[in-house]
Design a protein around this motif. Structure first.
Motif, PDB file in Angstrom:
ATOM      1  N   GLY A 133      53.022  16.996  62.366  1.00  0.00           N
ATOM      2  CA  GLY A 133      53.151  18.173  63.202  1.00  0.00           C
ATOM      3  C   GLY A 133      54.050  19.229  62.589  1.00  0.00           C
ATOM      4  N   PHE A 134      54.133  20.379  63.252  1.00  0.00           N
ATOM      5  CA  PHE A 134      54.984  21.485  62.804  1.00  0.00           C
ATOM      6  C   PHE A 134      56.407  21.277  63.319  1.00  0.00           C
ATOM      7  N   ALA A 135      57.364  21.334  62.400  1.00  0.00           N
ATOM      8  CA  ALA A 135      58.767  21.279  62.811  1.00  0.00           C
ATOM      9  C   ALA A 135      59.244  22.652  63.271  1.00  0.00           C
ATOM     10  N   THR A 136      58.710  23.698  62.657  1.00  0.00           N
ATOM     11  CA  THR A 136      59.037  25.080  63.019  1.00  0.00           C
ATOM     12  C   THR A 136      57.738  25.846  63.209  1.00  0.00           C
ATOM     13  N   ARG A 137      57.863  27.012  63.809  1.00  0.00           N
ATOM     14  CA  ARG A 137      56.673  27.790  64.148  1.00  0.00           C
ATOM     15  C   ARG A 137      55.884  28.210  62.913  1.00  0.00           C
ATOM     16  N   ALA A 138      56.562  28.656  61.867  1.00  0.00           N
ATOM     17  CA  ALA A 138      55.880  29.187  60.685  1.00  0.00           C
ATOM     18  C   ALA A 138      55.943  28.192  59.535  1.00  0.00           C
ATOM     19  N   ILE A 139      54.892  27.418  59.372  1.00  0.00           N
ATOM     20  CA  ILE A 139      54.771  26.495  58.243  1.00  0.00           C
ATOM     21  C   ILE A 139      53.845  27.144  57.220  1.00  0.00           C
ATOM     22  N   THR A 140      54.366  27.446  56.043  1.00  0.00           N
ATOM     23  CA  THR A 140      53.575  28.178  55.060  1.00  0.00           C
ATOM     24  C   THR A 140      53.164  27.322  53.864  1.00  0.00           C
ATOM     25  N   GLU A 141      53.627  26.059  53.826  1.00  0.00           N
ATOM     26  CA  GLU A 141      53.239  25.204  52.713  1.00  0.00           C
ATOM     27  C   GLU A 141      52.053  24.322  53.098  1.00  0.00           C
ATOM     28  N   ASP A 142      51.375  23.800  52.107  1.00  0.00           N
ATOM     29  CA  ASP A 142      50.220  22.928  52.297  1.00  0.00           C
ATOM     30  C   ASP A 142      50.710  21.517  52.642  1.00  0.00           C
ATOM     31  N   LEU A 143      50.647  21.164  53.904  1.00  0.00           N
ATOM     32  CA  LEU A 143      51.124  19.852  54.343  1.00  0.00           C
ATOM     33  C   LEU A 143      50.278  18.718  53.782  1.00  0.00           C
ATOM     34  N   THR A 144      49.023  18.982  53.495  1.00  0.00           N
ATOM     35  CA  THR A 144      48.125  17.897  53.075  1.00  0.00           C
ATOM     36  C   THR A 144      48.498  17.303  51.717  1.00  0.00           C
ATOM     37  N   GLN A 145      49.294  18.034  50.932  1.00  0.00           N
ATOM     38  CA  GLN A 145      49.694  17.508  49.626  1.00  0.00           C
ATOM     39  C   GLN A 145      50.476  16.208  49.749  1.00  0.00           C
ATOM     40  N   ALA A 146      51.144  16.023  50.900  1.00  0.00           N
ATOM     41  CA  ALA A 146      51.935  14.804  51.098  1.00  0.00           C
ATOM     42  C   ALA A 146      51.189  13.751  51.916  1.00  0.00           C
ATOM     43  N   TYR A 147      49.994  14.071  52.408  1.00  0.00           N
ATOM     44  CA  TYR A 147      49.231  13.078  53.167  1.00  0.00           C
ATOM     45  C   TYR A 147      48.847  11.922  52.232  1.00  0.00           C
ATOM     46  N   PRO A 148      48.878  10.690  52.735  1.00  0.00           N
ATOM     47  CA  PRO A 148      48.564   9.537  51.868  1.00  0.00           C
ATOM     48  C   PRO A 148      47.074   9.459  51.546  1.00  0.00           C
ATOM     49  N   GLN A 149      46.755   8.705  50.523  1.00  0.00           N
ATOM     50  CA  GLN A 149      45.355   8.452  50.208  1.00  0.00           C
ATOM     51  C   GLN A 149      44.741   7.564  51.298  1.00  0.00           C
ATOM     52  N   ALA A 150      43.436   7.615  51.393  1.00  0.00           N
ATOM     53  CA  ALA A 150      42.722   6.866  52.425  1.00  0.00           C
ATOM     54  C   ALA A 150      42.937   5.361  52.279  1.00  0.00           C
ATOM     55  N   HIS A 151      43.000   4.687  53.428  1.00  0.00           N
ATOM     56  CA  HIS A 151      43.036   3.228  53.442  1.00  0.00           C
ATOM     57  C   HIS A 151      41.628   2.703  53.169  1.00  0.00           C
ATOM     58  N   THR A 152      41.525   1.780  52.265  1.00  0.00           N
ATOM     59  CA  THR A 152      40.211   1.207  51.967  1.00  0.00           C
ATOM     60  C   THR A 152      39.704   0.377  53.141  1.00  0.00           C
ATOM     61  N   ASP A 153      38.385   0.361  53.307  1.00  0.00           N
ATOM     62  CA  ASP A 153      37.711  -0.425  54.344  1.00  0.00           C
ATOM     63  C   ASP A 153      38.041   0.034  55.763  1.00  0.00           C
ATOM     64  N   LEU A 154      38.567   1.258  55.919  1.00  0.00           N
ATOM     65  CA  LEU A 154      38.829   1.813  57.236  1.00  0.00           C
ATOM     66  C   LEU A 154      38.215   3.211  57.322  1.00  0.00           C
ATOM     67  N   PHE A 155      37.947   3.646  58.550  1.00  0.00           N
ATOM     68  CA  PHE A 155      37.505   5.021  58.776  1.00  0.00           C
ATOM     69  C   PHE A 155      38.765   5.874  58.885  1.00  0.00           C
ATOM     70  N   ASN A 156      38.961   6.807  57.958  1.00  0.00           N
ATOM     71  CA  ASN A 156      40.200   7.575  57.858  1.00  0.00           C
ATOM     72  C   ASN A 156      40.034   8.966  58.471  1.00  0.00           C
ATOM     73  N   ILE A 157      40.997   9.320  59.326  1.00  0.00           N
ATOM     74  CA  ILE A 157      41.003  10.619  59.996  1.00  0.00           C
ATOM     75  C   ILE A 157      42.278  11.363  59.625  1.00  0.00           C
ATOM     76  N   GLY A 158      42.136  12.616  59.232  1.00  0.00           N
ATOM     77  CA  GLY A 158      43.287  13.481  59.012  1.00  0.00           C
ATOM     78  C   GLY A 158      43.430  14.445  60.179  1.00  0.00           C
ATOM     79  N   LEU A 159      44.582  14.437  60.824  1.00  0.00           N
ATOM     80  CA  LEU A 159      44.848  15.291  61.986  1.00  0.00           C
ATOM     81  C   LEU A 159      45.795  16.390  61.545  1.00  0.00           C
ATOM     82  N   LEU A 160      45.364  17.659  61.660  1.00  0.00           N
ATOM     83  CA  LEU A 160      46.116  18.746  61.036  1.00  0.00           C
ATOM     84  C   LEU A 160      45.902  20.065  61.757  1.00  0.00           C
ATOM     85  N   HIS A 161      46.996  20.805  61.940  1.00  0.00           N
ATOM     86  CA  HIS A 161      46.946  22.168  62.473  1.00  0.00           C
ATOM     87  C   HIS A 161      47.065  23.119  61.281  1.00  0.00           C
TER      88      HIS A 161
END
Length: 422
Positions: A133-161
């Motif tokens: 989630g957003f810690a502050t109102r204006a997030i200008t960096e790409d948060l997805t760069q720190a998202y982990p790689q997908a778990h194998t053998d699972l259906f992976n969902i990325g939740l992002l604003h």
């Protein structure tokens, strides 16, 4: 297995400025975001979904009082009783820095961390959900760069604003690219922030569900959420479900070639009837635009109040309380006879040309606007707020006034010419 993807609920959005519109269904519109959330919960229960995703902007900033939070808790309690979990990331409107009042949500509601991405694995469902989630109102960096790689053998969902790679009318928050999302290896990206429903990609699935309830004319059309169905660990269907209580519609009436006010009213009735037929029984909030090149232009502008109120009467006749005309904008322009009048070598022609030139002179309009500064400062505050604030110093407002003056002169001139012809 099924799940729901929703975003941008903006619960109890204030919708400022409605009071200055005569006949505005204020209570219905202000309560619409709550009803839309109730409809979301009803759909989740009806479809017996495994979980619900909310991709940011659950709220619309800090609450006026605790009733906003209490309403949300009650609705989540309905899902808790049915064993349905809810996963939420904060967006720019409900960032940790924006909400000062806090209530303990039911245990079925999980709010993702804001300092770093977090992953929740539901082994029994074969699903992994990743979000931040957003810690502050204006997030200008790409948060997805720190998202982990997908778990194998699972259906992976990325939740992002996110604004993704940019969308008209939306601030650039947590920008990212489709190629960047693909590098995570997820099966479904549940996005929020953009208020219009959009399927960005099907491989992988990247979707904006849009907001649950339109709040003004810029949020027109069907509003709701996405119901996602999985079959053997793959998406088998994505269905957009309408959840809105009231529907906004930007209704353009083509008056090209219209000669009389009767033509104007006839075409307006046809356009409004079509809009009502597409509203699916919901309250229809309409901004009506009369546009096109027509010989009736001068008459429309000269009888502006009469035309506006006749159009409102047509709407009431067709839909009663099921339709509300938020605003009527006259965007017609002159036909050939007006061009002839502008070319006249007399006082009328000179005055018409002077008005025309003033409309397109930004410096003179700015100077004229300063004359109204004192008046503007004395206007009630509610006139300065809302989706369409009243500002007599604004160039667009002044151009509109000049257009009315030009139309009155043309109507007088053309009426005299018509009487002489007869």
């Amino acid at each position: 297995m099924k799940f729901i993807h929703a975003a941008d609920i903006h619960l109890d959005s204030p919708l400022r400025g409605l009071e200055r519109y005569e006949g505005a269904p204020v209570q219905a519109l202000r309560g619409a975001t709550r009803k839309a959330l109730e409809n979301l919960v009803d759909l989740a229960l009806e479809q017996a979904v495994a979980f619900v995703l909310i991709a940011g902007d659950l709220y619309d900033g800090d609450w006026k009082d605790y009733n906003t939070g209490l309403f949300f808790v009650r609705q989540m309690g309905r899902l808790h009783a049915a064993g349905i979990d809810v996963y939420v990331v904060a967006g720019n409107h409900d960032a940790a820095s924006q909400i000062t009042r806090v209530l303990q949500p039911p245990e079925n509601v999980h709010l993702f961390a804001t300092r770093a991405p977090e992953s929740i694995v539901r082994e029994a469902l074969g699903v992994a959900i990743h979000g931040q989630g957003f810690a502050t109102r204006a997030i200008t960096e790409d948060l997805t760069q720190a998202y982990p790689q997908a778990h194998t053998d699972l259906f992976n969902i990325g939740l992002l604003h996110t604004s993704l790679d940019g969308r008209p009318g939306h601030a650039t928050y947590a920008p990212c690219s489709l190629d960047g999302l693909r590098t995570r290896g997820y099966d479904y990206w549940a996005l929020g922030h953009v208020h219009r429903h959009e399927i960005v990609s099907r491989d992988p699935w990247v979707i904006f569900p849009g907001n649950l309830q339109g709040r003004h004319v810029r949020e027109s059309g069907i509003k709701g959420c996405c119901l996602v169905e999985l079959d053997d660990g793959r998406v088998s269907s994505v269905t957009h479900h309408p959840l809105d209580l009231a529907r906004w519609h930007d209704c353009a009436v083509d008056l090209t070639g219209a000669r009389t006010l009767e033509d104007v009213y006839e075409r307006t009735g046809v356009a409004l009837s079509a809009a009502l037929a597409q509203a699916d029984g919901r309250l229809l909030a309409v901004r009506l635009r009369l546009r096109g090149a027509c010989s009736a232009h001068a008459r429309i502008r000269a009888a502006r109040e009469q035309v506006i109120n006749n159009c409102r009467a047509i709407a009431s006749t067709l839909g009663g309380e099921a339709i509300w005309i938020e605003q009527i904008r006259i965007e017609t322009h002159h036909g050939q006879r007006a061009s002839e009048a502008l070319a006249r070598e007399d006082a009328f022609g000179g005055l018409l040309r002077a008005i025309r030139d003033l409309k397109f002179d930004a410096h003179q309009l700015e100077t004229l606007g300063t004359e109204f500064a004192d008046l503007t400062a004395k206007l009630p505050p509610e006139l300065h707020t809302g989706d369409d604030p009243f500002d007599p110093t604004a160039p667009d407002f002044l151009r509109d006034c000049l257009e009315d003056a030009q139309a009155l002169l043309l109507e007088r001139l053309l009426s005299q010419a018509g009487s002489q012809d007869t």
